[in-house]
Write a protein that holds these residues in place. Structure first.
Motif, PDB file in Angstrom:
ATOM      1  N   ASP A 188     -30.597 -30.910 -37.773  1.00  0.00           N
ATOM      2  CA  ASP A 188     -29.667 -32.019 -38.028  1.00  0.00           C
ATOM      3  C   ASP A 188     -28.380 -31.499 -38.663  1.00  0.00           C
ATOM      4  OD1 ASP A 188     -31.295 -34.299 -37.200  1.00  0.00           O
ATOM      5  OD2 ASP A 188     -32.583 -33.753 -38.860  1.00  0.00           O
ATOM      6  N   SER A 233     -24.654 -31.834 -37.135  1.00  0.00           N
ATOM      7  CA  SER A 233     -23.693 -32.701 -37.817  1.00  0.00           C
ATOM      8  C   SER A 233     -22.520 -31.934 -38.431  1.00  0.00           C
ATOM      9  CB  SER A 233     -24.406 -33.506 -38.915  1.00  0.00           C
ATOM     10  OG  SER A 233     -24.917 -32.638 -39.920  1.00  0.00           O
ATOM     11  N   TYR A 265     -37.089 -33.219 -29.914  1.00  0.00           N
ATOM     12  CA  TYR A 265     -36.381 -33.629 -31.123  1.00  0.00           C
ATOM     13  C   TYR A 265     -34.868 -33.569 -30.905  1.00  0.00           C
ATOM     14  CZ  TYR A 265     -34.901 -33.838 -35.983  1.00  0.00           C
ATOM     15  OH  TYR A 265     -34.289 -34.207 -37.156  1.00  0.00           O
ATOM     16  N   LEU A 266     -34.394 -32.457 -30.356  1.00  0.00           N
ATOM     17  CA  LEU A 266     -32.957 -32.285 -30.130  1.00  0.00           C
ATOM     18  C   LEU A 266     -32.428 -33.312 -29.132  1.00  0.00           C
ATOM     19  CD1 LEU A 266     -32.873 -28.395 -30.015  1.00  0.00           C
ATOM     20  CD2 LEU A 266     -31.639 -29.818 -31.667  1.00  0.00           C
ATOM     21  N   ASN A 321     -33.664 -36.301 -28.551  1.00  0.00           N
ATOM     22  CA  ASN A 321     -33.654 -37.599 -29.220  1.00  0.00           C
ATOM     23  C   ASN A 321     -32.513 -37.737 -30.216  1.00  0.00           C
ATOM     24  OD1 ASN A 321     -35.899 -38.596 -27.838  1.00  0.00           O
ATOM     25  ND2 ASN A 321     -37.348 -37.786 -29.343  1.00  0.00           N
ATOM     26  N   GLN A 322     -32.054 -36.590 -30.741  1.00  0.00           N
ATOM     27  CA  GLN A 322     -30.948 -36.611 -31.701  1.00  0.00           C
ATOM     28  C   GLN A 322     -29.584 -36.565 -31.008  1.00  0.00           C
ATOM     29  OE1 GLN A 322     -33.232 -37.547 -34.190  1.00  0.00           O
ATOM     30  NE2 GLN A 322     -31.477 -36.836 -35.357  1.00  0.00           N
ATOM     31  N   ALA A 366     -28.370 -34.149 -28.862  1.00  0.00           N
ATOM     32  CA  ALA A 366     -27.743 -32.829 -28.803  1.00  0.00           C
ATOM     33  C   ALA A 366     -27.126 -32.539 -27.439  1.00  0.00           C
ATOM     34  CB  ALA A 366     -28.769 -31.748 -29.149  1.00  0.00           C
TER      35      ALA A 366
END
Length: 331
Positions: A117, A121, A152-153, A155-156, A158
């Motif tokens: 994260d 960010s 994970y990436l 879903n974030q 990326a």
């Protein structure tokens, strides 16, 4: 990448070490021993456990220290000596993290520590190119061969950020590293490919093949070839974008390593595809003449055998077979 170390999870307790020792003994010496383990053996394994845990904890501590460096507020005057030192420290921290995360366990731990994260960010959009490309490299190191981190990436969010960097960053190294991270998220990853298609990833690859950067051209063509080979159902999508015309245009550029992948893509597009053959036969492209000239230029060059094979296959499929009627149904 450290394959052995990354793919086999290190035991973090005594039971894990004992199990590993028994498994190793079973694999090399036949059936596991039925006699109780001697105290001497237990002590030996306790010492082994201590070393295993110490090594892993040392790496976790290193990652935490690196994250602290990346979390620092940037309060120095731009261009000052202190500012340059801070940027160097951030770059060093990202490089250490990339190296540590070649171990898949460390990649998972970095995710749990909030490191990914933080990377997305504060680092991917950093004003310094050295920070941006190292952040993309770190994401690639964590994502490759690691579905949990890939999901994970994705879903974030990326992938669209990485595609944007690949397409528009002013620094060629950032673009190349961002494309590498894209590749780690979409190859052999259905969710990643779906996200890639949603964000018009094929157009990004097409523009990448027309870039001034030789590395970006080559890596864009290689990823395109890989995706179309693995997912031939998307050939119509890229052909409808005018991909054949763009690929032939790339072939007319000064000869380079990218041409091998471009020829491979063209061979993939014409395989069992009347639309692909028809597009390649378009007289305005002059592809037949170009292939004949390329075969003549590369003849006898051992290092160009694969390109020669692609040229022969493409010429045979498009210009030495009966004309293929294209009634527009495929369009």
């Amino acid at each position: 990448m450290a394959e052995g170390r990354g793919n086999r999870r290190q035991p973090h307790n005594l039971q894990g070490v004992l199990r590993m020792a028994v498994e190793a003994g079973s694999a090399s010496d036949g059936p596991a021993p039925t006699e109780p383990m001697t105290q001497e053996r237990v002590e030996f394994l306790r010492a082994a456990l201590a070393e295993v845990c110490k090594g892993h904890m040392d790496e976790v501590e290193q990652m935490k220290q690196c994250l602290e460096v990346l979390r620092r507020d940037e309060c120095r005057e731009r261009g000052s000596e202190e500012d340059v030192e801070e940027e160097d420290e951030r770059e060093d921290a990202l490089e250490v993290l990339s190296e540590l995360c070649e171990n898949l366990d460390n990649a998972r731990d970095l995710m749990k520590l909030g490191g990914l994260d933080l990377c997305m960010s504060r680092c991917l959009g950093h004003s310094e190119a050295g920070i941006r490309w190292r952040a993309a490299q770190l994401i690639a190191s964590c994502a490759q061969n690691m579905p949990e981190v890939q999901y994970y990436l994705l879903n974030q969010g990326a992938l669209p950020t990485l595609l944007q960097l690949t397409d528009h960053d002013t620094n060629s190294t950032v673009r190349v590293k961002a494309l590498y991270a894209v590749s780690c998220l979409v190859r052999e990853q259905e969710a990643g490919l779906k996200d890639f298609l949603t964000h018009d990833g094929f157009s990004v690859l097409m523009r990448g093949m027309q870039s001034d950067s030789k590395k970006l051209r080559t890596k864009s063509a290689f990823l395109l070839l890989n995706l179309l080979t693995s997912h031939p159902e998307h050939r119509e999508t890229v052909m409808s974008m005018g991909m054949v015309q763009q690929l032939v245009s790339v072939l007319r550029s000064p000869h380079s390593s990218v041409h091998e992948h471009v020829l491979g893509v063209l061979c993939c597009l014409v395989e069992e595809s009347p639309r692909g053959v028809s597009d390649c036969r378009d007289p305005s492209l002059g592809l037949e003449e170009l292939l004949n000239q390329r075969l003549q230029d590369l003849k006898g060059q051992e290092e160009s055998l694969e390109q020669l094979e692609f040229c022969e296959r493409l010429r045979a499929a498009c210009f030495q077979a009966p004309p293929v009627k294209d009634n527009g149904m495929d369009r």
